[in-house]
Design a protein around this motif. Structure first.
Motif, mmCIF file in Angstrom:
data_model
loop_
_atom_site.group_PDB
_atom_site.id
_atom_site.type_symbol
_atom_site.label_atom_id
_atom_site.label_comp_id
_atom_site.label_asym_id
_atom_site.label_seq_id
_atom_site.Cartn_x
_atom_site.Cartn_y
_atom_site.Cartn_z
ATOM 1 N N LEU A 113 70.727 71.448 19.626
ATOM 2 C CA LEU A 113 71.812 71.333 18.647
ATOM 3 C C LEU A 113 71.474 72.086 17.365
ATOM 4 C CD1 LEU A 113 72.699 67.612 19.265
ATOM 5 C CD2 LEU A 113 74.107 69.600 19.821
ATOM 6 N N GLY A 114 70.347 72.785 17.374
ATOM 7 C CA GLY A 114 70.042 73.668 16.265
ATOM 8 C C GLY A 114 69.089 73.123 15.218
ATOM 9 N N ALA A 115 68.554 71.907 15.440
ATOM 10 C CA ALA A 115 67.632 71.361 14.447
ATOM 11 C C ALA A 115 66.262 72.001 14.609
ATOM 12 C CB ALA A 115 67.531 69.844 14.597
ATOM 13 N N ARG A 116 65.655 72.387 13.490
ATOM 14 C CA ARG A 116 64.304 72.913 13.553
ATOM 15 C C ARG A 116 63.316 71.762 13.459
ATOM 16 N NH1 ARG A 116 63.678 78.336 12.509
ATOM 17 N NH2 ARG A 116 65.624 79.458 12.185
ATOM 18 N N GLY A 117 62.048 72.101 13.552
ATOM 19 C CA GLY A 117 60.981 71.089 13.541
ATOM 20 C C GLY A 117 61.129 70.024 12.470
ATOM 21 N N PRO A 118 61.174 70.424 11.179
ATOM 22 C CA PRO A 118 61.223 69.411 10.122
ATOM 23 C C PRO A 118 62.440 68.496 10.247
ATOM 24 C CG PRO A 118 60.741 71.575 9.208
ATOM 25 C CD PRO A 118 61.079 71.795 10.654
ATOM 26 N N ARG A 119 63.590 69.084 10.608
ATOM 27 C CA ARG A 119 64.806 68.280 10.678
ATOM 28 C C ARG A 119 64.751 67.331 11.872
ATOM 29 N NH1 ARG A 119 71.047 69.598 9.681
ATOM 30 N NH2 ARG A 119 71.684 67.468 10.132
ATOM 31 N N THR A 120 64.244 67.832 13.016
ATOM 32 C CA THR A 120 64.066 66.946 14.173
ATOM 33 C C THR A 120 63.168 65.784 13.800
ATOM 34 O OG1 THR A 120 64.157 68.911 15.561
ATOM 35 C CG2 THR A 120 63.413 66.878 16.603
ATOM 36 N N PHE A 121 62.110 66.100 13.051
ATOM 37 C CA PHE A 121 61.191 65.049 12.636
ATOM 38 C C PHE A 121 61.898 64.024 11.766
ATOM 39 C CE2 PHE A 121 58.240 63.268 9.529
ATOM 40 C CZ PHE A 121 57.317 62.695 10.386
ATOM 41 N N ARG A 122 62.666 64.521 10.783
ATOM 42 C CA ARG A 122 63.286 63.608 9.817
ATOM 43 C C ARG A 122 64.385 62.761 10.453
ATOM 44 N NH1 ARG A 122 65.174 67.246 6.334
ATOM 45 N NH2 ARG A 122 67.330 66.658 6.727
ATOM 46 N N THR A 123 65.169 63.350 11.359
ATOM 47 C CA THR A 123 66.345 62.624 11.853
ATOM 48 C C THR A 123 66.123 61.954 13.212
ATOM 49 O OG1 THR A 123 67.148 64.700 12.783
ATOM 50 C CG2 THR A 123 68.022 64.071 10.644
ATOM 51 N N VAL A 124 65.132 62.392 13.986
ATOM 52 C CA VAL A 124 64.927 61.798 15.314
ATOM 53 C C VAL A 124 63.582 61.093 15.428
ATOM 54 C CG1 VAL A 124 64.822 62.238 17.793
ATOM 55 C CG2 VAL A 124 66.396 63.563 16.362
ATOM 56 N N VAL A 125 62.514 61.848 15.224
ATOM 57 C CA VAL A 125 61.176 61.304 15.476
ATOM 58 C C VAL A 125 60.846 60.158 14.527
ATOM 59 C CG1 VAL A 125 58.727 61.852 15.613
ATOM 60 C CG2 VAL A 125 60.406 63.539 16.331
ATOM 61 N N TRP A 126 60.999 60.400 13.233
ATOM 62 C CA TRP A 126 60.584 59.395 12.250
ATOM 63 C C TRP A 126 61.352 58.074 12.381
ATOM 64 C CZ3 TRP A 126 56.602 58.279 9.395
ATOM 65 C CH2 TRP A 126 56.737 57.369 8.352
ATOM 66 N N PRO A 127 62.714 58.104 12.440
ATOM 67 C CA PRO A 127 63.417 56.814 12.562
ATOM 68 C C PRO A 127 63.024 56.040 13.812
ATOM 69 C CG PRO A 127 64.964 58.590 12.094
ATOM 70 C CD PRO A 127 63.647 59.235 12.341
#
Lengths: 269, 287
Positions: free
Chosen positions: B195-209
């Motif tokens: 969906l176009g998320a890069r590493g930091p954004r994937t981390f912030r919106t998927v991995v971390w929560p």
């Protein structure tokens, strides 16, 4: 996964560095146990096994080791019984206050050790002193068992969840009563979980110093108490270092056993 | 007369039949000993300790005066030295937790998401093994390294305490996070990427929560273990003092159990507040 090459390399590097940080201090203790220099000046000046001989012949170390083994075995035995009972109650029944009970089991390791230590010390002295009984090895065992229950409980609970109850029901349908079913079906199926939990309980007890400080009687000295007592004595430093090195080497044994026992998931608390 | 009919009358048979019919009795039997031990004896001991905190010590004779008073808590809150020590202890516990989090997260991520299943198994063992090595031995190792002529030679003090505590509790942070990341399906990360998320954004919106409860579970260990520690401070802390030392010194040298008990309530209250706050994240199921 779509991680850039740089990110991957960085993550691997951090993992390697982290493991390095974990192991280097332990290796230094091992190396120092063969260091000829009494004060461990770095780098080592020569190789000697003199300190290992001295530690082997030290009666203080032997007595402490024996006290630790006794305390560990006693606490593990109690933890096995109590932990299994609670795990069965929590997994097999629904009752009022179930959450409170599972929180209660966790409390002794969730609270700082010094709180458990002085609470037990205070209680033991209030209850035992009127009978002329003083603190001793058995109070250490009681103290350790209190926080060891949780390790057995966790392992048995996880096993019971995975095991289900269909085999036990089959056993009952075939005419076995509760005790026979437990002996022939339930117990064999949870044996490795009990061993894993027991191993963790023993390791936890063997290593404990804070609760031990407050529950040990005057004559009782477990290995951690011995180490702590001799840590600040410069002339004992080489022997303390050897005991530390020996404990590091010995810690490979339980991890090996735990891996054999339950295929990898035994070590987590 | 059939064999079953005779068997039905043996005491054992009657007992198991009775137990089979009465789930409540079975449950009470299972809970009896554990609750007597932990619920009555252990909680009782804790309760007694906190009652003691409301007593005082006769400064002249050193005897405990069994009259309710708030004097210990008044001292605790009004004397600067104790406030400083309490804040310092919390500061140390927070620092240790953050340091461990920063070191543990990338390690756990590499273990769970980059390593092959075979390598994962060995990496878990590699992280677990030091947990079995003695606490004292590890603190001792840092004492040797930090001593003036040791490998690092940085000397002792509060920084040394934070370093050593972070080292001691690091595996307690790695393991829950690793378990949390392992439960996180790779497909979610792929979907975020698609969906176009890069590493930091994937981390912030998927991995971390999704791994947050695991992080909290790890922090319960690092925070609580640091908060109550007084041994490491004695080994590498030089002259610095934490709450644990105040409690210890008041039992030993000062022989003032009521005040020690009052001081000991501080970490307990902090931990209870912390546990209550994180209960809602579901983190306690991860312990």
């Amino acid at each position: 996964m779509n991680l850039s090459r740089t990110a991957r390399t960085a993550l691997w590097a951090m993992l390697a560095a982290g493991l390095g940080v974990i192991y280097v201090p332990l290796l230094i203790v091992l190396v120092n146990s063969f260091n000829t220099d009494r004060t461990f000046a770095w780098p080592p000046t020569g190789f000697t096994v003199r300190w290992w001989e001295a530690a082997w012949n030290s009666t203080g170390v032997r007595d402490a080791l024996w006290a630790s083994v006794q305390a560990g075995l006693g606490a593990t035995a109690i933890a096995l019984v109590l932990g299994t009972m609670v795990a069965f109650a929590i997994q097999r029944y629904d009752f009022f206050g179930k959450n409170a009970v599972s929180l209660l089991i966790l409390l002794p390791i969730a609270l700082p050790g010094i709180v458990t230590g002085i609470a037990l010390n205070n209680a033991f002295r209030a209850v035992l002193e009127p009978f002329g009984v003083s603190l001793g090895l058995f109070t250490v065992i009681i103290g350790h068992a209190t926080f060891c229950v949780v390790t057995v409980y966790n392992n048995v609970l996880a096993r019971l969840r995975r095991m289900g109850s269909s085999l036990e029901e089959a056993s009952a349908d075939l005419g076995a009563d509760t005790f026979t079913t437990f002996r022939l079906i339930t117990f064999p199926m949870m044996r490795s979980a009990l061993l894993a939990g027991g191993l963790l309980a023993f390791a936890l007890s063997f290593d404990e110093i804070i609760v031990t400080t407050f529950t040990a009687g005057a004559g009782v000295r477990t290995l951690p108490l011995w180490i702590f007592e001799n840590l600040f004595r410069p002339n004992q430093a080489p022997v303390v270092n050897v005991v530390a090195a020996a404990l590091i080497v010995a810690s490979i044994v339980p991890i090996y056993l735990a891996q054999r026992l339950s295929g990898g998931d035994a070590g987590t608390r | 007369m059939t064999p079953t009919a005779t068997a039905g009358r043996t005491p054992r048979r009657r007992l198991t039949a009775f137990l089979h019919r009465h789930a409540g009795v079975r449950l009470s039997l299972l809970l009896s000993a554990p609750l007597l031990w932990l619920g009555v004896a252990y909680l009782g001991a804790l309760a007694a300790l906190f009652v003691t905190a409301l007593w005082s010590t006769d400064t002249f004779t050193g005897d405990v005066v069994k009259e309710l008073t708030w004097v210990n808590f008044q001292d605790l809150f009004t004397l600067d030295v104790y406030r400083t020590i309490a804040l310092r202890s919390v500061g140390v516990a927070v620092a240790v937790t953050l340091i461990d989090l920063v070191i543990a997260f990338p390690m756990a991520f590499a273990m769970a998401k980059l390593a092959s299943p075979r390598a994962q198994r060995w990496l878990v063992i590699a992280v677990l093994t030091p947990l079995w090595a003695s606490y004292l031995v590890k603190a001792y190792a840092w004492r040797i390294m930090l001593s003036a002529d040791g490998v690092l030679g940085w000397g002792y003090g509060l920084t040394a305490t934070i370093l050593t505590l972070s080292y001691l509790w690091l595996p307690y942070m790695i393991l829950p996070i690793y378990a949390g990341l392992e439960r996180l399906p790779d497909s979610l990360l792929d979907a975020a990427g698609d969906l176009g998320a890069r590493g930091p954004r994937t981390f912030r919106t998927v991995v971390w929560p999704l791994t947050f409860p695991a992080v909290i579970a790890g922090s319960v260990f690092t925070f609580s273990l640091s908060l109550g520690d007084y041994i490491t401070v004695k080994i590498v802390g030089g002259t610095s003092q934490l709450i644990g030392n105040v409690v210890y010194d008041n039992i030993g040298a000062a022989n003032n159990l009521p005040f020690a008990a009052a001081v000991a309530t501080v970490p307990v209250v902090i931990m209870l507040v912390y546990l209550a706050a994180v209960r809602r994240t579901g983190a306690l199921e991860n312990l």
